[in-house]
Design an enzyme around this catalytic site. Structure first.
Site, short mmCIF file in Angstrom:
data_model
loop_
_atom_site.label_atom_id
_atom_site.label_comp_id
_atom_site.label_asym_id
_atom_site.label_seq_id
_atom_site.Cartn_x
_atom_site.Cartn_y
_atom_site.Cartn_z
N ARG A 108 42.98 40.83 25.39
CA ARG A 108 41.63 41.30 25.49
C ARG A 108 41.15 42.72 25.20
O ARG A 108 41.94 43.64 25.81
CB ARG A 108 41.27 41.02 27.02
CG ARG A 108 40.48 39.40 27.25
CD ARG A 108 40.42 39.42 28.78
NE ARG A 108 39.35 40.29 29.48
CZ ARG A 108 38.93 40.39 30.48
NH1 ARG A 108 39.46 39.35 31.47
NH2 ARG A 108 38.14 40.78 30.90
N LYS A 120 39.68 38.38 40.91
CA LYS A 120 38.78 37.37 41.01
C LYS A 120 39.27 36.36 40.39
O LYS A 120 39.31 35.12 40.83
CB LYS A 120 37.21 37.85 40.45
CG LYS A 120 36.90 38.94 41.20
CD LYS A 120 35.39 39.39 40.80
CE LYS A 120 35.33 39.93 39.26
NZ LYS A 120 35.86 41.09 39.22
N ARG A 129 47.33 43.95 31.99
CA ARG A 129 46.97 42.91 31.54
C ARG A 129 46.72 42.96 29.92
O ARG A 129 47.04 42.20 29.28
CB ARG A 129 45.64 42.36 32.20
CG ARG A 129 45.10 40.97 31.62
CD ARG A 129 44.15 40.42 32.56
NE ARG A 129 42.79 41.15 32.45
CZ ARG A 129 41.98 40.73 33.19
NH1 ARG A 129 41.94 39.72 34.08
NH2 ARG A 129 40.82 41.50 33.19
P1 B4P Z 1 41.71 39.84 37.51
O1 B4P Z 1 41.44 40.67 38.79
O2 B4P Z 1 41.94 38.34 38.10
O3 B4P Z 1 40.55 40.25 36.72
P2 B4P Z 1 38.94 39.83 37.02
O4 B4P Z 1 38.35 40.63 38.46
O5 B4P Z 1 38.67 38.40 37.10
O6 B4P Z 1 38.37 40.46 35.84
P3 B4P Z 1 37.18 41.14 35.10
O7 B4P Z 1 36.22 41.56 36.40
O8 B4P Z 1 37.86 42.09 34.25
O9 B4P Z 1 36.55 40.14 34.02
P4 B4P Z 1 35.35 39.29 33.79
O10 B4P Z 1 35.87 38.35 32.71
O11 B4P Z 1 34.64 38.81 34.92
O12 B4P Z 1 42.80 40.09 36.94
C1 B4P Z 1 43.14 41.48 36.78
C2 B4P Z 1 44.79 41.58 36.57
O13 B4P Z 1 45.09 41.90 37.64
C3 B4P Z 1 45.40 40.48 35.99
O14 B4P Z 1 46.52 41.14 35.19
C4 B4P Z 1 46.40 39.99 37.31
O15 B4P Z 1 47.46 39.47 36.89
C5 B4P Z 1 46.54 41.32 38.10
N1 B4P Z 1 46.46 41.10 39.50
C6 B4P Z 1 45.48 40.18 40.21
N2 B4P Z 1 45.81 40.23 41.51
C7 B4P Z 1 46.99 41.15 41.65
C8 B4P Z 1 47.60 41.52 42.90
N3 B4P Z 1 47.41 41.12 43.96
N4 B4P Z 1 48.62 42.57 42.52
C9 B4P Z 1 48.66 42.98 41.24
N5 B4P Z 1 48.19 42.69 40.19
C10 B4P Z 1 47.27 41.67 40.19
O16 B4P Z 1 34.36 40.22 32.95
C11 B4P Z 1 34.49 40.74 31.67
C12 B4P Z 1 33.21 41.48 31.11
O17 B4P Z 1 32.44 40.28 30.82
C13 B4P Z 1 32.52 42.21 31.78
O18 B4P Z 1 32.97 43.58 31.72
C14 B4P Z 1 31.00 41.98 31.12
O19 B4P Z 1 30.95 42.63 30.23
C15 B4P Z 1 31.10 40.52 30.96
N6 B4P Z 1 30.46 39.95 32.03
C16 B4P Z 1 31.01 38.97 32.78
N7 B4P Z 1 30.12 38.43 33.62
C17 B4P Z 1 28.96 38.95 33.59
C18 B4P Z 1 27.71 39.09 34.48
N8 B4P Z 1 27.49 38.13 35.33
N9 B4P Z 1 26.78 39.75 33.99
C19 B4P Z 1 26.90 40.42 32.68
N10 B4P Z 1 27.99 40.78 32.09
C20 B4P Z 1 29.08 39.97 32.58
#
Ligand code: B4P
Length: 192
Positions: free
Chosen positions: A134, A14, A128
């Site tokens: 993190r 995402k 990551r």
């Molecule tokens: P991404 O995949 O970009 O990570 P994300 O989904 O955005 O992350 P996440 O859900 O963990 O984080 P959030 O901040 O929302 O990247 C992951 C890795 O994969 C990276 O290293 C990237 O380089 C790699 N990657 C990406 N695409 C790739 C591909 N095609 N091939 C290979 N590798 C690839 O949430 C963090 C925390 O915040 C939650 O656990 C929760 O506690 C809190 N939170 C956030 N929003 C909330 C909400 N609305 N309600 C309640 N709690 C919330």
């Protein structure tokens, strides 16, 4: 105004895809994860409370993230549209978002749901965690807790938007550019 929810489990891409989408479509990026990490880095009371919850892999209370999103919407009256990343994560958050957008005479245009296997999610997040600093990324049991929270509380958000025929499932494995092309194709169909 065209508003998008980028949906999917932790590590599904995402954040990665959001960066590319906002650059292409000129949308305002609203990531609740980023907003919460900003609060943590400033050591605000909200940030200190959120950190202990995030470090356990759990979801921060609905009222906290809904208030953050409400303020961010109000702070960006000129936006062409919003890209919601990591929000909504519960049905209560979806219902609140629908109401907030209705007040602004707009709505969600499409929910793009990234699909990635659990094995790949764990692999990406541990990877990551080696460099991101993190604390929720460098412990496999916390990553499993995050995925479990997603399955129990967040998958139902897709059901909420399916009833309005707004959800498109996208294969989230492959290169970043391949996945980006699939996302753009869905958005372009809806914009044309
Ligand atoms: P991404 O995949 O970009 O990570 P994300 O989904 O955005 O992350 P996440 O859900 O963990 O984080 P959030 O901040 O929302 O990247 C992951 C890795 O994969 C990276 O290293 C990237 O380089 C790699 N990657 C990406 N695409 C790739 C591909 N095609 N091939 C290979 N590798 C690839 O949430 C963090 C925390 O915040 C939650 O656990 C929760 O506690 C809190 N939170 C956030 N929003 C909330 C909400 N609305 N309600 C309640 N709690 C919330």
């Amino acid at each position: 105004m065209f508003n998008i929810i980028l949906f999917g489990p932790p590590g599904s891409g995402k954040g990665t895809q959001s960066e590319k989408l906002i650059a292409t479509y000129g949308l305002k990026h609203l990531s609740t994860g980023d907003l919460l990490r900003t609060e943590i880095s400033k050591q605000t009371p909200l940030g200190l409370e959120a950190k202990s919850i995030m470090d356990r892999g759990q979801l921060v209370p609905d009222e906290v993230v809904i208030e953050m999103i409400s303020s961010a919407l109000d702070a960006n009256p000129q936006a062409n549209g919003f890209l919601f990343d990591g929000f909504p994560r519960t049905v209560a958050q979806s219902e609140a978002l629908d109401k907030l957008l209705q007040l602004k005479n707009t709505e969600i245009g499409v929910v793009l749901a990234l699909e990635v296997s659990e094995e790949e999610l764990v692999h990406r997040l541990l990877n990551r965690g080696l460099t991101s600093g993190r604390s929720d990324d460098n412990n496999e049991s916390v990553i499993k807790a995050r995925i479990s929270e997603y399955r129990s509380k967040t998958t139902v958000v897709a059901d909420h938007y399916s009833q309005f025929d707004k959800v498109v499932h996208i294969k989230g494995e492959g290169t970043v550019d391949q996945i980006f092309a699939s996302l753009c194709s869905e958005i372009d169909q809806r914009l044309s």
